[in-house]
Design a protein around this motif. Structure first.
Motif, PDB file in Angstrom:
ATOM      1  N   SER A 272       0.801  -1.227   0.000  1.00 22.90           N
ATOM      2  CA  SER A 272       0.000   0.000   0.000  1.00 22.90           C
ATOM      3  C   SER A 272       0.831   1.273   0.000  1.00 22.90           C
ATOM      4  N   GLY A 273       2.021   1.221   0.600  1.00 19.47           N
ATOM      5  CA  GLY A 273       2.817   2.427   0.766  1.00 19.47           C
ATOM      6  C   GLY A 273       2.248   3.375   1.809  1.00 19.47           C
ATOM      7  N   ALA A 274       1.333   2.882   2.644  1.00 14.36           N
ATOM      8  CA  ALA A 274       0.687   3.733   3.649  1.00 14.36           C
ATOM      9  C   ALA A 274       1.696   4.293   4.647  1.00 14.36           C
ATOM     10  N   VAL A 275       2.649   3.465   5.055  1.00 13.49           N
ATOM     11  CA  VAL A 275       3.722   3.886   5.955  1.00 13.49           C
ATOM     12  C   VAL A 275       5.007   3.179   5.531  1.00 13.49           C
ATOM     13  N   GLN A 276       6.126   3.720   5.979  1.00 16.48           N
ATOM     14  CA  GLN A 276       7.422   3.119   5.681  1.00 16.48           C
ATOM     15  C   GLN A 276       7.698   1.967   6.658  1.00 16.48           C
ATOM     16  N   LEU A 277       8.400   0.956   6.189  1.00 16.08           N
ATOM     17  CA  LEU A 277       8.736  -0.184   7.050  1.00 16.08           C
ATOM     18  C   LEU A 277       9.573   0.271   8.250  1.00 16.08           C
ATOM     19  N   ALA A 278      10.484   1.192   8.023  1.00 17.32           N
ATOM     20  CA  ALA A 278      11.330   1.674   9.119  1.00 17.32           C
ATOM     21  C   ALA A 278      10.496   2.371  10.192  1.00 17.32           C
ATOM     22  N   THR A 279       9.442   3.051   9.767  1.00 18.76           N
ATOM     23  CA  THR A 279       8.573   3.718  10.737  1.00 18.76           C
ATOM     24  C   THR A 279       7.797   2.696  11.549  1.00 18.76           C
ATOM     25  N   LEU A 280       7.344   1.642  10.901  1.00 18.36           N
ATOM     26  CA  LEU A 280       6.682   0.555  11.636  1.00 18.36           C
ATOM     27  C   LEU A 280       7.616  -0.016  12.692  1.00 18.36           C
ATOM     28  N   ALA A 281       8.856  -0.269  12.280  1.00 20.07           N
ATOM     29  CA  ALA A 281       9.837  -0.838  13.211  1.00 20.07           C
ATOM     30  C   ALA A 281      10.040   0.096  14.406  1.00 20.07           C
ATOM     31  N   GLY A 282      10.143   1.386  14.147  1.00 22.58           N
ATOM     32  CA  GLY A 282      10.335   2.346  15.227  1.00 22.58           C
ATOM     33  C   GLY A 282       9.132   2.464  16.146  1.00 22.58           C
ATOM     34  N   ALA A 283       7.937   2.273  15.581  1.00 18.89           N
ATOM     35  CA  ALA A 283       6.703   2.407  16.361  1.00 18.89           C
ATOM     36  C   ALA A 283       6.457   1.211  17.284  1.00 18.89           C
ATOM     37  N   LEU A 284       7.205   0.137  17.105  1.00 20.89           N
ATOM     38  CA  LEU A 284       7.029  -1.026  17.983  1.00 20.89           C
ATOM     39  C   LEU A 284       7.250  -0.666  19.450  1.00 20.89           C
ATOM     40  N   LYS A 285       8.140   0.287  19.716  1.00 21.24           N
ATOM     41  CA  LYS A 285       8.386   0.699  21.103  1.00 21.24           C
ATOM     42  C   LYS A 285       7.152   1.337  21.726  1.00 21.24           C
ATOM     43  N   GLU A 286       6.346   1.990  20.922  1.00 22.26           N
ATOM     44  CA  GLU A 286       5.116   2.617  21.407  1.00 22.26           C
ATOM     45  C   GLU A 286       3.986   1.600  21.567  1.00 22.26           C
ATOM     46  N   ALA A 287       3.895   0.688  20.599  1.00 23.95           N
ATOM     47  CA  ALA A 287       2.753  -0.234  20.561  1.00 23.95           C
ATOM     48  C   ALA A 287       2.895  -1.421  21.521  1.00 23.95           C
ATOM     49  N   LEU A 288       4.129  -1.823  21.778  1.00 25.97           N
ATOM     50  CA  LEU A 288       4.346  -2.984  22.654  1.00 25.97           C
ATOM     51  C   LEU A 288       4.625  -2.529  24.080  1.00 25.97           C
ATOM     52  N   PRO A 289       4.139  -3.276  25.057  1.00 29.86           N
ATOM     53  CA  PRO A 289       4.513  -2.958  26.439  1.00 29.86           C
ATOM     54  C   PRO A 289       6.020  -3.158  26.631  1.00 29.86           C
ATOM     55  N   GLU A 290       6.589  -2.426  27.559  1.00 31.88           N
ATOM     56  CA  GLU A 290       8.037  -2.460  27.740  1.00 31.88           C
ATOM     57  C   GLU A 290       8.569  -3.870  28.001  1.00 31.88           C
ATOM     58  N   ARG A 291       7.787  -4.682  28.686  1.00 31.35           N
ATOM     59  CA  ARG A 291       8.247  -6.049  28.976  1.00 31.35           C
ATOM     60  C   ARG A 291       8.447  -6.883  27.695  1.00 31.35           C
ATOM     61  N   ASN A 292       7.842  -6.441  26.577  1.00 32.80           N
ATOM     62  CA  ASN A 292       7.960  -7.173  25.309  1.00 32.80           C
ATOM     63  C   ASN A 292       8.936  -6.523  24.339  1.00 32.80           C
ATOM     64  N   HIS A 293       9.654  -5.520  24.765  1.00 33.60           N
ATOM     65  CA  HIS A 293      10.599  -4.848  23.869  1.00 33.60           C
ATOM     66  C   HIS A 293      11.722  -5.781  23.429  1.00 33.60           C
ATOM     67  N   LYS A 294      11.990  -6.818  24.179  1.00 30.27           N
ATOM     68  CA  LYS A 294      13.029  -7.772  23.783  1.00 30.27           C
ATOM     69  C   LYS A 294      12.656  -8.519  22.506  1.00 30.27           C
ATOM     70  N   TYR A 295      11.374  -8.495  22.138  1.00 27.45           N
ATOM     71  CA  TYR A 295      10.911  -9.173  20.927  1.00 27.45           C
ATOM     72  C   TYR A 295      10.905  -8.259  19.705  1.00 27.45           C
ATOM     73  N   ILE A 296      11.292  -7.021  19.881  1.00 27.85           N
ATOM     74  CA  ILE A 296      11.252  -6.076  18.763  1.00 27.85           C
ATOM     75  C   ILE A 296      12.102  -6.537  17.578  1.00 27.85           C
ATOM     76  N   PRO A 297      13.344  -6.995  17.759  1.00 26.34           N
ATOM     77  CA  PRO A 297      14.115  -7.439  16.593  1.00 26.34           C
ATOM     78  C   PRO A 297      13.416  -8.566  15.807  1.00 26.34           C
ATOM     79  N   ALA A 298      12.799  -9.507  16.497  1.00 29.32           N
ATOM     80  CA  ALA A 298      12.077 -10.592  15.815  1.00 29.32           C
ATOM     81  C   ALA A 298      10.863 -10.045  15.067  1.00 29.32           C
TER      82      ALA A 298
END
Length: 183
Positions: A140-166
């Motif tokens: 779709s091109g709605a958002v950039q993949l890099a922006t999605l990756a960066g937004a994981l810190k906002e969307a996931l609870p801090e206890r799950n930040h270790k899963y961000i690379p996966a």
């Protein structure tokens, strides 16, 4: 620019997290967003959907009768929402669980992505939502993949930040497979 998507599956597939993450990413890119989650009374196994509308200008109603894109994670969702996709629209399908042969639509583009297999190959079936979201963002091109990756810190609870690379790897893989299917 205006993009709208209906993401549909069953509880436990991460449908609502995918929509929430997409919304955070769009906000990070300075776009206006409407996020409208809906789910059945059951926690797991019931229906789960969300609509996300992304626009440069004002966003009206979060309710979208005919989405331009449908991301469908299970068969029941295809049967329920497949006919609603706007003519000329896109249907991104989890071919691990969905048979599109009965859909009978030749006026939309169907993008088959074996989301469950990809998530399992990456080490965790729970990442099916990230695979789906990567596919949607790439197509779709709605958002950039890099922006999605960066937004994981906002969307996931801090206890799950270790899963961000996966999760980033799942987003990137979903995007890659979807682009290969559209080429």
């Amino acid at each position: 620019m205006r993009k709208d998507v209906l993401i549909a599956g069953f509880g436990g597939q991460g449908v609502l997290l995918a929509g929430n993450l997409l919304s955070y990413a769009a906000i990070e890119e300075g776009k206006n967003v409407s996020y409208f989650p809906a789910y059945g009374v059951e926690k797991r196994g019931g229906s789960a959907t969300c609509t996300v509308v992304i626009a440069d200008g004002a966003v009206g109603s979060p309710v979208v009768g005919q989405p331009s894109t449908l991301v469908v994670l299970n068969q029941a969702s295809l049967e329920r929402f497949g006919a609603r996709v706007r003519p000329g629209g896109i249907c991104i399908v989890n071919t691990s669980l969905v048979d599109v042969s009965a859909l009978g639509r030749d006026d939309i583009k169907i993008i088959p992505v074996p989301m469950n297999e990809i998530a399992t190959d990456l080490g965790d079936l729970r990442m099916v939502n990230m695979v789906a979201l990567g596919a949607y963002a790439a197509v779709s091109g709605a958002v950039q993949l890099a922006t999605l990756a960066g937004a994981l810190k906002e969307a996931l609870p801090e206890r799950n930040h270790k899963y961000i690379p996966a999760n980033v790897k799942a987003i990137e893989t979903g995007a890659q497979i979807a682009l290969e299917k559209t080429a």
